[in-house]
Design a protein around this motif. Structure first.
Motif, PDB file in Angstrom:
ATOM      1  N   LEU A 130       3.094  -8.083   2.597  1.00 23.61           N
ATOM      2  CA  LEU A 130       1.719  -7.294   2.852  1.00 23.61           C
ATOM      3  C   LEU A 130       1.201  -6.736   2.014  1.00 23.61           C
ATOM      4  O   LEU A 130      -0.219  -6.907   1.904  1.00 23.61           O
ATOM      5  CB  LEU A 130       2.348  -6.483   4.215  1.00 23.61           C
ATOM      6  CG  LEU A 130       0.924  -5.874   4.911  1.00 23.61           C
ATOM      7  CD1 LEU A 130      -0.085  -6.916   5.336  1.00 23.61           C
ATOM      8  CD2 LEU A 130       1.200  -4.895   5.627  1.00 23.61           C
ATOM      9  N   ALA A 143      -3.972  -7.754  12.047  1.00 20.17           N
ATOM     10  CA  ALA A 143      -2.772  -7.533  12.436  1.00 20.17           C
ATOM     11  C   ALA A 143      -2.758  -7.297  14.029  1.00 20.17           C
ATOM     12  O   ALA A 143      -2.010  -7.572  14.670  1.00 20.17           O
ATOM     13  CB  ALA A 143      -1.984  -6.611  11.690  1.00 20.17           C
ATOM     14  N   LYS A 174      -4.191 -16.281  11.493  1.00 19.86           N
ATOM     15  CA  LYS A 174      -4.752 -15.161  10.725  1.00 19.86           C
ATOM     16  C   LYS A 174      -4.999 -14.972   9.371  1.00 19.86           C
ATOM     17  O   LYS A 174      -5.886 -14.152   8.812  1.00 19.86           O
ATOM     18  CB  LYS A 174      -3.325 -13.961  11.060  1.00 19.86           C
ATOM     19  CG  LYS A 174      -3.517 -13.799  12.628  1.00 19.86           C
ATOM     20  CD  LYS A 174      -2.481 -12.271  12.904  1.00 19.86           C
ATOM     21  CE  LYS A 174      -2.470 -12.028  14.399  1.00 19.86           C
ATOM     22  NZ  LYS A 174      -1.654 -11.029  14.617  1.00 19.86           N
ATOM     23  N   VAL A 198      -1.848  -0.203   9.412  1.00 22.53           N
ATOM     24  CA  VAL A 198      -0.662  -1.214   9.592  1.00 22.53           C
ATOM     25  C   VAL A 198       0.231  -0.982   8.482  1.00 22.53           C
ATOM     26  O   VAL A 198       1.481  -1.315   8.649  1.00 22.53           O
ATOM     27  CB  VAL A 198      -1.361  -2.662   9.473  1.00 22.53           C
ATOM     28  CG1 VAL A 198      -2.000  -2.795   7.923  1.00 22.53           C
ATOM     29  CG2 VAL A 198      -0.122  -3.429   9.996  1.00 22.53           C
TER      30      VAL A 198
END
Length: 759
Positions: free
Chosen positions: A213, A164, A171, A203
């Motif tokens: 996420l 991140a 990514k 994060v």
């Protein structure tokens, strides 16, 4: 069963900055690589021994670094910037070239670590194929075990946070390729005997931590957990609360670390309402790892008892709220402070003591008087005159009477253009010039009383005179006095304002070997006499060109200080804004026509939760405008910001209503320019065109390209040409050479822009 305690990370720099001195000696060639490695090992082991002696049960391993822990992690997994991939990933030369640049290669980008003043090196994913270059954590774990008998707690940045914080478009693919590498690193540690491994995933506290996420996190840690044996995995968060609490505590790991200090009470509420899994350990951050005031141990005991209502004793670990790299090493050496202030301070070593006392009390329910006595120092400071200045409190009661608005920007620009008659693409610098060994030596002699005030003043004036002449010869359009009388842009003002103390050894790492001593705002803040007028007026007397008065703004003083914790930060910010306002007025009255009020820390103070942004931006913008609004329309207000992701606050930057703003863009390769393709900025602006944190002198064609790129989206009539930050840390020769190139590039672009305007 007894409750254990743990630490998340220890300051790298040493009590007397031994780490910094070793690092810089190696860079200068005074140490061989072998000597450097040995010195660093001695420092590293001494830090581990100290934590052992302080009674810490779980001692972090791997938080120590030669430059930056994110850079360490990226290199360990082969995530080198493309321009460095032909070099040996495990060599010190490659490591420092990525961090600092070289004569051939531009350094990697650097930006702020969440909302702190620590800078990390931004990994560049590009087309990198992740690979394990070396399990440095295993080496460090075995070193601690064999040399000191410490079965430490290895610490590694988690894959989600690492990626991140990286640059790159691929990514998701990189994360998938990293998972087996993480498994290998963790399994090798488990095989070596590591009982706990801390995986940092801060994060998870950001506004981007949504269901998607955590779905990815569940998949990743499910894979890791299935492959792991004989060790316990702890997911560690800090700096804020985790909104997706239920998703976090359901991850297939053995422990969860939460910040109970900077979470606005959310973590405790979640714990009460949603409970905590019976098969996991809670690592509770109950000691403030980011500020320097003693904990109220009596209140902290109550907090721990409340936590124990939801978590069994054998599943609770007590620890700081975050790594202690954000505070100085020890308050023991601060003998020059007012006793009321000193006795209320708690640096890293004192926080470890607090943890030890707290753990012993909870485990054995003894030493109640010890807690009460420890807390008395804070109580005495709170009731003292230091925190109850009537003049400051009267001003706060009349805050609305101080203006925050100036004349319309277009009208100001016309009057300023007439007053200054600057050329197209005017050139300037951000403020500071090289602080040579001689400058620092003379300052030290003055502080020790070996130079009189007059002798020191004469020396500073000689330096100002020399650099005004250098700037004239370079043909810069707007000059600065060089700030030779200043150690640090915040520390200097902390020395001048009442209610703020400067420590002797209260150093913290900012980036690389760069260490700062954040002022300690302990009481009501008041400006009693001008701080910068003397040197600025002297410099202006030496030139017909405008010389900028250089100030640090209230937001940056606040964000780069350790702030009293008995008032809201917004209240302290308002006090600071009135102090800077008085100084701005004093400079204007002394004939200074350009005044720069720097706010490099405005973006970094932005809360990690987006729902808190509006209040923060309103408070900070109002404070800046209050600081600068009382000057005449033809007095030009500048400001400067550096090394942060500004895209989120373009509108707030505009709302500051500064006449000219300079912003770092060199290390981010001009990416901020994209923001101005979407946002029409109609005030003066300088996007820093070369990186001052690298010793390399840029080629003129590089700077011409940077200027041209900016002029694709910015009005040439409003564009300024400048470096991306102050030049304090650079050498004299390279500074002059780089500025010469910068001026030449500006002249070249100026001619072409003028020709285009006449067609």
């Amino acid at each position: 069963m007894s409750i254990k305690n743990s630490n998340l990370g220890y300051p790298r720099i040493g009590e007397k900055r031994e780490w910094k001195k070793t690092l810089e000696s190696f860079w200068k060639g005074d140490l061989t690589e072998q000597q450097f490695e040995q010195k660093m090992k001695e420092i590293r082991l001494s830090h581990l021994q100290k934590q052992l002696d302080k009674g810490i049960d779980l001692i972090p391993i791997g938080d120590f670094t030669y430059y930056d822990h994110i850079l360490d992690t990226a290199i360990m997994f082969g995530l080198l910037p493309e321009r460095f991939r032909t070099q040996d990933a495990n060599s010190l030369q490659t490591y420092f070239n990525i961090a600092r640049g070289s004569s051939e290669q531009v350094a990697a980008e650097m930006t702020k670590w969440f909302n702190t003043n620590y800078h990390y090196i931004v990994p560049e994913l590009g087309q990198a194929e992740p690979r394990l270059t070396e399990n440095r954590l295993l080496h460090l774990y075995l070193e601690a075990k064999e040399e000191l008998g410490i079965n430490g707690k290895p610490v590694i940045v988690g894959p989600l946070t690492l990626v991140a914080l990286s640059k790159g478009e691929n990514k998701d693919q990189v994360i998938q390729k990293l998972i087996p590498l993480y498994v290998q690193v963790l399994q090798e540690l488990a095989d070596a005997g590591a009982e706990w491994i801390q995986i940092d995933e801060p994060v998870f506290v950001t506004s981007n931590a949504n269901g998607a996420l955590f779905s990815k996190a569940k998949e990743i840690y499910g894979t890791i957990r299935r492959e792991m044996e004989n060790t316990k995995l702890l997911i560690q968060t800090y700096f804020e609360s985790v909104e997706q609490y239920e998703d976090l505590v359901s991850l297939p790991v053995d422990g969860i670390g939460l910040d109970f200090v900077h979470d606005s009470g959310v973590s405790l509420r979640k714990l009460k309402t949603a409970g905590f899994p019976k098969d996991k350990v809670l690592a509770a951050g109950v000691i403030d790892g980011r500020n320097v005031w003693k904990a109220s141990l009596q209140k902290t005991v109550k907090l721990v008892h409340t936590i124990l209502e939801a978590v069994d004793r054998d599943r609770l670990i007590l620890q700081p709220s975050c790594s202690l790299i954000h505070v100085p090493v020890t308050a023991e050496n601060e003998q020059q402070l007012d006793p009321l202030v000193k006795d209320a301070l708690s640096f890293a070593d004192e926080k470890l003591y607090e943890l030890s006392v707290l753990t012993n009390f909870i485990n054995f329910e003894t030493e109640a008087e010890v807690l009460k006595e420890y807390d008395s120092a804070t109580d005495q400071l709170s009731s003292s005159k230091l925190r109850n200045q009537s003049a400051v409190q009267d001003a706060m009661n009349q805050l609305d009477s101080f203006s925050t608005e100036r004349a319309e920007a277009g009208l100001r620009r016309k009057q300023q253009n007439k007053r200054f008659s600057l050329p197209l693409l005017p050139t300037t610098t951000i403020g500071s010039f090289p602080q040579t060994k001689e400058v620092r030596a003379q300052r030290l002699k003055w502080k020790k009383g070996e130079l009189t005030e007059k002798q020191y003043s004469i020396y500073i004036e000689e330096e100002i005179r020399k650099w005004i002449e250098i700037q004239e010869n370079l043909e810069l359009d707007v000059l600065v006095h060089g700030e030779f009388e200043r150690t640090d842009m915040v520390e200097f003002f902390g020395e001048k304002l009442s209610g703020i103390a400067i420590t002797t050894f209260g150093w913290v790492q900012s980036y690389g070997s760069r260490c700062v001593r954040p002022p300690v705002i302990y009481g009501d803040v008041l400006l009693e006499e001008p701080m910068t007028v003397k040197e600025t007026v002297f410099a202006q007397s030496l030139s017909e060109k405008p010389v900028k008065g250089m100030l640090t703004g209230p937001v940056t003083i606040l964000n780069w200080s350790f702030v009293r914790n008995d008032l809201p930060k917004s209240s302290v910010l308002n006090q600071l804004s009135l102090c800077i306002r008085k100084e701005v007025e004093a400079l204007e009255q002394a004939g200074i026509a350009m005044i720069q009020v720097d706010e490099p820390a405005l973006r970094e103070g932005l809360p990690l939760k987006s729902e808190k942004w509006d209040k923060y931006i309103k408070d900070t913008v109002t404070a800046f405008k209050r600081s600068t609004a009382s000057v005449q329309p033809d007095t030009q207000i500048h400001t400067h910001m550096c090394y942060s992701n500004f895209e989120d606050i373009i509108e707030a930057i505009d709302a500051l209503d500064a006449d000219v703003i300079s912003i770092e863009t060199s290390r981010s390769h001009g990416e901020l320019i994209h923001s101005f393709e979407k946002y029409s900025y109609e005030k003066g602006i300088g996007l820093g065109i070369y990186d001052i944190h690298s010793p390399r002198v840029p080629a003129e064609k590089e700077l011409v390209m940077n200027i041209k790129r900016a002029l694709q989206v910015l009005d040439p009539e409003l564009f300024w040409v400048n470096p991306d930050c102050g030049l304090k840390t650079r050498g004299v020769t390279e500074t002059i050479a780089a500025l010469k190139v910068m001026v030449s590039a500006a002249k070249s672009c100026r001619e072409k822009a003028s020709e285009a305007a006449t067609v």
